[in-house]
Design a protein around this motif. Structure first.
Motif, mmCIF file in Angstrom:
data_model
loop_
_atom_site.group_PDB
_atom_site.id
_atom_site.type_symbol
_atom_site.label_atom_id
_atom_site.label_comp_id
_atom_site.label_asym_id
_atom_site.label_seq_id
_atom_site.Cartn_x
_atom_site.Cartn_y
_atom_site.Cartn_z
ATOM 1 N N PHE A 181 -10.736 23.285 46.087
ATOM 2 C CA PHE A 181 -10.968 21.777 45.936
ATOM 3 C C PHE A 181 -9.757 21.674 45.188
ATOM 4 O O PHE A 181 -9.047 20.487 45.028
ATOM 5 C CB PHE A 181 -12.161 21.463 44.588
ATOM 6 N N ALA A 182 -8.696 22.665 44.398
ATOM 7 C CA ALA A 182 -8.215 22.601 44.591
ATOM 8 C C ALA A 182 -6.879 21.914 45.054
ATOM 9 O O ALA A 182 -5.450 21.066 44.610
ATOM 10 C CB ALA A 182 -7.320 23.349 43.083
ATOM 11 N N ALA A 183 -6.772 22.386 45.588
ATOM 12 C CA ALA A 183 -6.144 21.972 47.024
ATOM 13 C C ALA A 183 -6.244 20.875 47.461
ATOM 14 O O ALA A 183 -4.756 19.863 48.161
ATOM 15 C CB ALA A 183 -5.764 23.151 48.394
ATOM 16 N N ALA A 184 -7.529 20.304 47.828
ATOM 17 C CA ALA A 184 -7.755 18.789 48.319
ATOM 18 C C ALA A 184 -6.886 17.828 47.566
ATOM 19 O O ALA A 184 -6.855 16.389 47.641
ATOM 20 C CB ALA A 184 -8.777 18.604 48.391
ATOM 21 N N VAL A 185 -7.480 17.671 45.882
ATOM 22 C CA VAL A 185 -7.157 17.361 44.688
ATOM 23 C C VAL A 185 -5.294 16.668 45.145
ATOM 24 O O VAL A 185 -5.186 16.292 44.566
ATOM 25 C CB VAL A 185 -7.531 17.522 43.778
ATOM 26 N N GLU A 220 -8.532 6.174 43.995
ATOM 27 C CA GLU A 220 -9.178 5.740 44.459
ATOM 28 C C GLU A 220 -9.611 7.421 45.484
ATOM 29 O O GLU A 220 -11.078 7.722 45.524
ATOM 30 C CB GLU A 220 -9.612 5.301 45.638
ATOM 31 N N THR A 221 -9.331 7.535 46.027
ATOM 32 C CA THR A 221 -9.665 8.905 47.208
ATOM 33 C C THR A 221 -9.901 10.328 46.187
ATOM 34 O O THR A 221 -10.575 10.758 46.484
ATOM 35 C CB THR A 221 -8.530 9.466 48.086
ATOM 36 N N THR A 222 -8.807 10.447 44.994
ATOM 37 C CA THR A 222 -9.220 11.744 44.319
ATOM 38 C C THR A 222 -10.125 10.656 42.847
ATOM 39 O O THR A 222 -11.247 11.756 42.972
ATOM 40 C CB THR A 222 -7.259 11.553 43.030
ATOM 41 N N GLY A 228 -1.395 13.000 45.756
ATOM 42 C CA GLY A 228 0.179 13.209 46.835
ATOM 43 C C GLY A 228 0.015 11.837 47.658
ATOM 44 O O GLY A 228 1.230 11.685 48.624
ATOM 45 N N LEU A 229 -1.709 10.996 48.445
ATOM 46 C CA LEU A 229 -1.111 10.233 49.070
ATOM 47 C C LEU A 229 -0.723 8.776 48.994
ATOM 48 O O LEU A 229 -0.226 8.740 48.111
ATOM 49 C CB LEU A 229 -3.030 9.351 49.581
ATOM 50 N N ASP A 230 0.236 8.422 50.148
ATOM 51 C CA ASP A 230 1.060 7.417 50.132
ATOM 52 C C ASP A 230 0.574 6.530 49.588
ATOM 53 O O ASP A 230 0.643 4.946 48.167
ATOM 54 C CB ASP A 230 1.691 6.757 50.974
ATOM 55 N N THR A 231 -0.399 5.689 50.187
ATOM 56 C CA THR A 231 -2.031 4.897 49.938
ATOM 57 C C THR A 231 -3.198 4.950 49.221
ATOM 58 O O THR A 231 -3.611 5.952 49.767
ATOM 59 C CB THR A 231 -2.230 3.722 50.723
ATOM 60 N N GLY A 232 -3.742 4.859 48.369
ATOM 61 C CA GLY A 232 -5.112 4.918 47.926
ATOM 62 C C GLY A 232 -5.183 6.317 47.180
ATOM 63 O O GLY A 232 -6.567 7.059 46.904
#
Length: 200
Positions: free
Chosen positions: A57-61, A73-75, A66-70
């Motif tokens: 889960f920590a890796a997914a966060v 909201e994704t987090t 680190g996403l360039d867009t969104g």
């Protein structure tokens, strides 16, 4: 004056407690309330799964943030889904075998996180034509294999239904996929199945 041997003595006294803390789950067992949490606290294998899922889960966060867009909201969605997953895990008290249910929930959630955020390279990638649908299917080598299905701009995430049903996957809120006995079928949320062909 403190004897030189005292730090060594303190280390030997405290080390077992530290080791036990590392072997336990990520939550405080003194505050465990649900049947699932209480079971995890006394089951070393489930405690290991709890720590492993926390790492996933920590890796997914990290990926989401680190996403360039969104990213925000994704987090936010990821954290909300994790809270929902915890609530679902705690509903395992309703099942005939509490331990089997809890273990399955952990393995499925790990598979979903790995597939959704590409935390590992896929073990296999297959392009399919399923009627009018063109799908790219990625499977992942988690303990319970994960599944990522890409269709145009949509991505569907799932996992193998259970350890004893290889090749049969659910897709979260999107039906399922069966890849075994030389046939491939995709189903929608209504259970309608379509035969698929491998491309390339």
């Amino acid at each position: 004056m403190i004897p030189r041997s005292l730090p060594t003595l303190l280390f030997l006294v405290l080390s077992p407690a530290a080791a036990m803390a590392q072997d336990g789950p990520t939550f405080d067992c003194a505050k465990a309330e649900s049947s699932a949490e209480k079971l995890i606290c006394v089951d070393p294998d489930l405690a290991t799964l709890d720590r492993r899922l926390a790492d996933r889960f920590a890796a997914a966060v990290d990926v989401a943030e680190g996403l360039d867009t969104g990213a925000e909201e994704t987090t936010k969605t990821l954290r909300a889904m994790q809270r929902g997953w915890i609530s679902g895990r705690d509903e395992c008290w309703k099942e005939p075998d509490l331990r089997v249910c809890v273990e399955k929930r952990y393995l499925q959630r790990e598979a979903e996180l790995v597939a959704e955020f590409m935390l590992e390279p896929p073990s296999e990638t297959v392009d399919l034509t399923c009627g009018p649908r063109a799908l790219t299917v990625n499977t992942f080598p988690t303990a319970l294999p994960g599944l990522r299905v890409e269709e145009a701009d949509s991505v569907y995430i799932g996992a193998q239904l259970a350890a004893d049903v290889p090749g049969t996957y659910y897709l979260r809120s999107a039906g399922g996929l069966v890849m075994k006995d030389g046939t491939i079928r995709v189903s929608d949320i209504y259970g309608e199945e379509t035969e698929c062909e491998v491309q390339g």
